[in-house]
Design an enzyme around this catalytic site. Structure first.
Site, PDB file in Angstrom:
ATOM      1  N   HIS A   5       2.892   0.426   8.624  1.00  0.00           N
ATOM      2  CA  HIS A   5       3.934   0.464   7.584  1.00  0.00           C
ATOM      3  C   HIS A   5       5.223   1.099   8.104  1.00  0.00           C
ATOM      4  O   HIS A   5       6.310   0.747   7.658  1.00  0.00           O
ATOM      5  CB  HIS A   5       3.451   1.265   6.366  1.00  0.00           C
ATOM      6  CG  HIS A   5       2.596   0.487   5.416  1.00  0.00           C
ATOM      7  ND1 HIS A   5       3.023  -0.653   4.783  1.00  0.00           N
ATOM      8  CD2 HIS A   5       1.327   0.691   4.983  1.00  0.00           C
ATOM      9  CE1 HIS A   5       2.059  -1.121   4.005  1.00  0.00           C
ATOM     10  NE2 HIS A   5       1.012  -0.316   4.106  1.00  0.00           N
ATOM     11  N   CYS A  44      -3.806  -3.762   0.354  1.00  0.00           N
ATOM     12  CA  CYS A  44      -2.693  -2.819   0.491  1.00  0.00           C
ATOM     13  C   CYS A  44      -2.149  -2.515  -0.894  1.00  0.00           C
ATOM     14  O   CYS A  44      -2.053  -3.411  -1.738  1.00  0.00           O
ATOM     15  CB  CYS A  44      -1.597  -3.420   1.362  1.00  0.00           C
ATOM     16  SG  CYS A  44      -0.183  -2.323   1.583  1.00  0.00           S
ATOM     17  N   HIS A  95      -3.324   1.210   9.851  1.00  0.00           N
ATOM     18  CA  HIS A  95      -2.710   0.510   8.718  1.00  0.00           C
ATOM     19  C   HIS A  95      -1.448   1.259   8.260  1.00  0.00           C
ATOM     20  O   HIS A  95      -0.406   0.637   8.009  1.00  0.00           O
ATOM     21  CB  HIS A  95      -3.739   0.399   7.581  1.00  0.00           C
ATOM     22  CG  HIS A  95      -3.233  -0.253   6.326  1.00  0.00           C
ATOM     23  ND1 HIS A  95      -3.693  -1.467   5.868  1.00  0.00           N
ATOM     24  CD2 HIS A  95      -2.313   0.162   5.413  1.00  0.00           C
ATOM     25  CE1 HIS A  95      -3.061  -1.781   4.747  1.00  0.00           C
ATOM     26  NE2 HIS A  95      -2.219  -0.802   4.432  1.00  0.00           N
ATOM     27  N   GLU A  96      -1.550   2.585   8.165  1.00  0.00           N
ATOM     28  CA  GLU A  96      -0.395   3.376   7.693  1.00  0.00           C
ATOM     29  C   GLU A  96       0.728   3.395   8.739  1.00  0.00           C
ATOM     30  O   GLU A  96       1.907   3.285   8.390  1.00  0.00           O
ATOM     31  CB  GLU A  96      -0.822   4.807   7.345  1.00  0.00           C
ATOM     32  CG  GLU A  96      -1.889   4.915   6.254  1.00  0.00           C
ATOM     33  CD  GLU A  96      -1.643   4.036   5.047  1.00  0.00           C
ATOM     34  OE1 GLU A  96      -0.479   3.822   4.673  1.00  0.00           O
ATOM     35  OE2 GLU A  96      -2.636   3.534   4.475  1.00  0.00           O
TER      36      GLU A  96
END
Ligand code: UDB
Ligand code: ZN
Length: 185
Positions: free
Chosen positions: A159, A112, A155-156
Site C-alpha cells: 500500500h 482488502c 500487503h501493507e
C-alpha cells in the site's frame, strides 16, 4: 475513531501513489495517525465493537487507506489464531531487507479494506522476510517474519508503494502459483 466511511476505496488515486517517508520525532498529526490506525484494528477485532460500529475486522491498515500518503501502517496479527504467530506494531518507513526464495500464499486468497469486490485467486508473496522499520518512538527494529504475519506486512508495505493485492494475481490463471509455494490459512 476511523470508521468504514473514512477508508479510501479502490479508484482513489491516493491508493496508487508512492507514500512519503516519515520523519522523527513524529509530528502530533503523525502520532495521532499512528494511534488511529492501531485503534481501528483493535476495535474491529472486538466482535461487539466491530458490529456496533459496522466495521470489517482488520489485521492491517496503511496510512494511504485513510488518505494519508505516508510510509506508515498498523499491523495487528492476533495470537489466538492457532498457528498464526503474533505480530503487532505500527511500522514506519518499513523496508524488506531480505526475503526467502520460497513463496507463500494464503489458501483463501486476499481481500482488502479498500477493495469492496472479491477478487478470486492466489496472491504469491515471499514466505519469509526480514523487515526493518521504525516504531512510533523512532526506534529501529529488524524482525524476521514468516507465514501469515509476513503476508500481512507485505500487503501493507505494498500500500505504501501504490500496489494492491490483485496486481499480483496471475490474470490468465488466478489459481496458479510457482512450484514449491507454501500455502497456508
Ligand atoms: C484485512 N481481514 O484486514 F486472522 F481478527 C482482511 C479483510 C480485508 C478481510 C478485512 C482479515 O484478514 N481479517 C482477520 C484475519 C485474522 C484475524 C482477524 C481478522 N486485510 C487488511 C488490509 O486490507 N490491509 O490493507 C487484508 C489482509 C489480506 C492478507 C493480508 C491482509
Ligand atoms: Zn489492503
Amino acid at each position: 475513531m476511523i470508521l468504514m466511511k473514512d477508508i479510501v476505496r479502490d479508484g482513489d488515486p491516493v491508493l496508487r501513489q508512492e507514500a512519503a517517508k516519515v520523519s522523527f520525532p513524529l509530528s502530533e498529526e503523525d502520532q495521532k495517525l499512528a494511534d488511529n490506525l492501531m485503534e481501528y484494528l483493535k476495535v474491529s477485532q472486538d466482535p461487539d465493537l466491530c458490529k456496533k460500529y459496522g466495521l470489517r475486522a482488520g489485521v492491517g491498515l496503511a496510512a494511504p487507506q485513510v488518505g494519508a500518503s505516508k510510509m506508515m501502517a498498523a499491523v495487528l496479527v492476533p495470537s489466538e489464531e492457532g498457528t498464526k504467530s503474533p505480530f503487532t506494531d505500527v511500522i514506519i518507513n518499513p523496508v524488506i531487507i531480505s526475503h526467502s526464495v520460497q513463496s507463500g500464499a494464503l489458501t483463501e486468497g486476499e481481500g482488502c479494506l479498500s477493495v469492496d469486490k472479491e477478487v478470486p485467486g492466489f496472491v504469491p508473496r515471499h514466505d519469509r522476510i526480514t523487515l526493518r522499520y521504525q516504531d512510533t518512538t523512532g526506534e529501529t527494529h529488524k524482525v524476521r517474519l514468516k507465514n501469515y504475519p509476513a503476508i500481512v506486512c507485505q500487503h501493507e508495505i505494498d500500500h505504501l508503494h501504490g500496489i494492491l493485492f490483485y496486481d499480483h494475481i496471475n490474470h490468465d490463471n488466478p489459481y496458479e502459483v510457482d512450484e514449491g509455494t507454501i500455502m497456508f490459512e
